[in-house]
Design a protein around this motif. Structure first.
Motif, short mmCIF file in Angstrom:
data_model
loop_
_atom_site.label_atom_id
_atom_site.label_comp_id
_atom_site.label_asym_id
_atom_site.label_seq_id
_atom_site.Cartn_x
_atom_site.Cartn_y
_atom_site.Cartn_z
N MET A 2 0.85 -1.19 0.00
CA MET A 2 0.00 0.00 0.00
C MET A 2 0.88 1.24 0.00
O MET A 2 1.82 1.33 0.78
CB MET A 2 -0.89 0.01 1.25
CG MET A 2 -1.71 1.27 1.41
SD MET A 2 -2.70 1.21 2.89
CE MET A 2 -3.78 -0.15 2.50
N THR A 3 0.62 2.16 -0.87
CA THR A 3 1.33 3.43 -0.85
C THR A 3 0.46 4.45 -0.15
O THR A 3 -0.75 4.44 -0.27
CB THR A 3 1.66 3.91 -2.27
OG1 THR A 3 0.46 3.95 -3.03
CG2 THR A 3 2.65 2.99 -2.93
N THR A 4 1.09 5.30 0.62
CA THR A 4 0.33 6.24 1.43
C THR A 4 0.93 7.63 1.33
O THR A 4 2.07 7.80 0.93
CB THR A 4 0.35 5.83 2.92
OG1 THR A 4 1.72 5.83 3.37
CG2 THR A 4 -0.23 4.46 3.12
N ASN A 5 0.14 8.60 1.71
CA ASN A 5 0.63 9.96 1.92
C ASN A 5 0.50 10.25 3.39
O ASN A 5 -0.56 10.03 3.98
CB ASN A 5 -0.21 10.98 1.16
CG ASN A 5 0.19 11.09 -0.30
OD1 ASN A 5 1.32 10.83 -0.65
ND2 ASN A 5 -0.75 11.47 -1.13
N PHE A 6 1.57 10.73 3.99
CA PHE A 6 1.50 11.24 5.35
C PHE A 6 1.67 12.75 5.25
O PHE A 6 2.50 13.24 4.50
CB PHE A 6 2.64 10.69 6.22
CG PHE A 6 2.50 9.25 6.54
CD1 PHE A 6 2.09 8.86 7.80
CD2 PHE A 6 2.76 8.27 5.60
CE1 PHE A 6 1.97 7.51 8.12
CE2 PHE A 6 2.63 6.93 5.91
CZ PHE A 6 2.24 6.55 7.17
N THR A 7 0.92 13.49 6.03
CA THR A 7 1.07 14.94 5.99
C THR A 7 0.90 15.51 7.38
O THR A 7 0.04 15.06 8.13
CB THR A 7 0.05 15.58 5.04
OG1 THR A 7 0.29 16.98 4.99
CG2 THR A 7 -1.37 15.33 5.46
N LEU B 242 -6.07 -0.98 -1.18
CA LEU B 242 -6.64 -1.50 0.06
C LEU B 242 -7.51 -2.72 -0.20
O LEU B 242 -7.50 -3.68 0.57
CB LEU B 242 -7.46 -0.40 0.75
CG LEU B 242 -8.24 -0.82 1.99
CD1 LEU B 242 -7.31 -1.20 3.11
CD2 LEU B 242 -9.19 0.29 2.43
N LEU B 243 -8.28 -2.69 -1.29
CA LEU B 243 -9.20 -3.77 -1.60
C LEU B 243 -8.57 -4.85 -2.47
O LEU B 243 -9.23 -5.78 -2.89
CB LEU B 243 -10.46 -3.22 -2.28
CG LEU B 243 -11.24 -2.18 -1.45
CD1 LEU B 243 -12.42 -1.64 -2.24
CD2 LEU B 243 -11.71 -2.79 -0.13
N GLY B 244 -7.27 -4.72 -2.73
CA GLY B 244 -6.55 -5.71 -3.51
C GLY B 244 -6.04 -6.85 -2.64
O GLY B 244 -6.24 -6.87 -1.42
N PRO B 245 -5.35 -7.81 -3.24
CA PRO B 245 -4.89 -9.00 -2.51
C PRO B 245 -3.98 -8.69 -1.33
O PRO B 245 -4.02 -9.37 -0.31
CB PRO B 245 -4.15 -9.81 -3.59
CG PRO B 245 -4.68 -9.31 -4.90
CD PRO B 245 -5.02 -7.87 -4.67
N ARG B 246 -3.15 -7.67 -1.46
CA ARG B 246 -2.20 -7.36 -0.38
C ARG B 246 -2.73 -6.30 0.58
O ARG B 246 -2.02 -5.88 1.50
CB ARG B 246 -0.88 -6.89 -0.98
CG ARG B 246 -0.17 -7.95 -1.81
CD ARG B 246 1.25 -7.52 -2.14
NE ARG B 246 1.30 -6.27 -2.89
CZ ARG B 246 2.41 -5.59 -3.12
NH1 ARG B 246 3.56 -6.02 -2.63
NH2 ARG B 246 2.38 -4.48 -3.83
N GLY B 247 -3.98 -5.89 0.38
CA GLY B 247 -4.54 -4.82 1.19
C GLY B 247 -4.55 -5.09 2.68
O GLY B 247 -4.11 -4.25 3.47
N PRO B 248 -5.04 -6.25 3.15
CA PRO B 248 -5.12 -6.48 4.59
C PRO B 248 -3.76 -6.40 5.29
O PRO B 248 -3.62 -5.75 6.33
CB PRO B 248 -5.71 -7.90 4.69
CG PRO B 248 -6.50 -8.05 3.42
CD PRO B 248 -5.72 -7.32 2.38
N GLY B 249 -2.75 -7.05 4.72
CA GLY B 249 -1.43 -7.01 5.34
C GLY B 249 -0.84 -5.62 5.35
O GLY B 249 -0.24 -5.18 6.34
N ASN B 250 -1.00 -4.90 4.24
CA ASN B 250 -0.47 -3.56 4.18
C ASN B 250 -1.18 -2.61 5.12
O ASN B 250 -0.57 -1.72 5.71
CB ASN B 250 -0.56 -3.02 2.75
CG ASN B 250 0.41 -3.70 1.81
OD1 ASN B 250 1.46 -4.19 2.23
ND2 ASN B 250 0.08 -3.75 0.53
N LEU B 251 -2.49 -2.80 5.29
CA LEU B 251 -3.23 -1.95 6.21
C LEU B 251 -2.77 -2.19 7.65
O LEU B 251 -2.65 -1.24 8.44
CB LEU B 251 -4.73 -2.22 6.07
CG LEU B 251 -5.65 -1.38 6.97
CD1 LEU B 251 -5.42 0.11 6.75
CD2 LEU B 251 -7.11 -1.73 6.72
N ARG B 252 -2.52 -3.43 8.01
CA ARG B 252 -2.01 -3.70 9.36
C ARG B 252 -0.66 -3.03 9.59
O ARG B 252 -0.40 -2.47 10.67
CB ARG B 252 -1.92 -5.22 9.60
CG ARG B 252 -3.27 -5.90 9.79
CD ARG B 252 -3.10 -7.31 10.33
NE ARG B 252 -2.46 -8.18 9.35
CZ ARG B 252 -3.12 -8.88 8.43
NH1 ARG B 252 -4.44 -8.78 8.34
NH2 ARG B 252 -2.48 -9.66 7.59
#
Length: 412
Positions: A1-6, A61-71
């Protein structure tokens, strides 16, 4: 998951983070663009800790790696002092028309992912304070099915209408977690009607607005005469960038049309910048100068990225943050380079292609340094699509997707 922090500015607080309109407004002000199809999380650690907003792509988030990346995302927020989070799922930009079935599907799926991640990390992970949705011009609450009524509206936020109570969607039964239902809780106010926008006006802050495509940039790019790259060039890319910016301002300001000779002179300045950036050594030199902008200490060119990962005192100047003067100028020069590449004769592509690639890489690295991993990741995707043989793309992908974090942190 790629994110923006601000970060919020020092002393600022998030206004009514449980109000979708206010949270979208704060994200727009901080991210310098309207959040679209994303999960916004506002982490809070209590008194004395500045709030941090993060944005994550719903597609990932809704892709295959979403759950692990969200954790991992929530774990990182907790490690950085985020004891609890407010969450907002934004479908489209929150205002555009969306089919009700799509609204309910996306909100319940994303909410289920978030509930599961919070439950998996408990009690070490952050607590979930509120979970809201913004879609189809309305605010939504996503609550367990045993909740008898929607959450109370914030006094200054959305209020349920008489019609809203009739629209209730129950999610599919989930054997491994709470059953969820989606409840509309009122209209989603426009940005101009939020307290965040009013405060920004009173404080004199710039209001980010979507910029329409500038046809002048394409026109300039298509008519440029690009010299071949000079690998031995001793040009100063920072000076050339400033001159290109002045040339672009001059071309924009001459509404009546400049004399052909004067116009050619201004375009030559832009061409000189692109020719310089086509040399790898010079575009890395420009990155170093952007890091040193406004009197920051000199940085070793050979270990530039390593130092940004190690030294928390290296923070981006506002001019090289999204929406900043130099950041916007680099975006404009990238548009010029793209037009030059599309319209160039075969012989000129040897300058236009590496110049576009260099400007893309510069914006990726500045986005990364600003903790804008989602924006940087989108640029890397574009680089891979346009330049599938790029040797720089794998490094940039690792930095934005893993991600490798700059040493400084927005809330520190």
């Amino acid at each position: 998951m790629t994110t923006n922090f601000t970060p919020a500015d020092p002393g600022r607080r998030l206004r009514a983070a449980d109000d979708p309109a206010e949270m979208i407004a704060e994200a727009r002000l901080s991210l310098h663009e309207t959040p679209v199809d994303c999960l916004l999380l506002a982490g809070t650690g209590g008194r004395g800790r500045p709030p941090v907003l993060t944005r994550s792509s719903l597609r990932e988030l809704l892709g295959p790696r979403g759950p692990g990346n969200l954790r991992r995302h929530l774990t990182l927020l907790r490690e950085r002092g985020g004891e609890a989070v407010h969450a907002l799922i934004v479908v489209g930009d929150g205002h555009q028309s969306v089919l009700p079935s799509l609204v309910h599907d996306v909100l319940t799926r994303a909410a289920a992912q978030l509930h599961d991640a919070v439950a998996d990390l408990a009690p070490e992970g952050p607590a979930l304070l509120t979970l809201r949705g913004a879609a189809d011009g309305r605010c939504w609450a996503v609550v367990p099915c045993d909740c008898d009524s929607p959450p109370a509206a914030d006094p200054g936020g959305p209020r349920p209408s008489e019609d809203d109570g009739a629209e209730v969607s129950v999610a599919a039964l989930r054997p491994d977690g709470p059953d969820l239902r989606v409840l509309p809780i009122g209209p989603l106010r426009e940005f101009s009607a939020t307290r965040a926008a009013a405060a920004a006006v009173l404080d004199g802050r710039a209001i980010p607005r979507p910029a329409p495509p500038d046809p002048l940039l394409g026109e300039i790019g298509r008519t440029l005469r690009l010299p071949p790259p000079d690998l031995a060039s001793a040009a100063d890319p920072g000076r050339l960038l400033a001159e290109a910016g002045a040339a672009l301002a001059s071309l924009r300001g001459d509404a009546a049309g400049a004399a052909e000779g004067a116009r050619m002179t201004e375009c030559e300045r832009i061409a000189q910048l692109l020719a310089a950036l086509a040399v790898d050594r010079l575009h890395w030199e420009l990155l170093a100068q952007l890091v040193e902008h406004d009197g920051a200490p000199a940085i070793d060119r050979e270990t530039l990225l390593q130092e940004l990962v190690r030294d928390p005192t290296r923070r981006p100047h506002e001019d090289v943050c999204a929406g900043g003067r130099l950041y916007v100028l680099l975006e404009e020069m990238r548009c010029v380079a793209a037009a030059a590449l599309d319209g160039a004769e075969p012989g000129a592509r040897g300058t236009a292609r590496p110049a576009w690639r260099a400007l893309t890489a510069l914006l990726v690295l500045l986005g990364w340094w600003n903790h804008r991993f989602a924006s940087a990741g989108s640029l890397v995707d574009e680089l891979r699509e346009r330049e599938p043989d790029s040797t720089l793309a794998p490094l940039l992908t690792r930095m934005t997707d893993t991600p490798v974090f700059p040493a400084w942190w927005p809330s520190s």
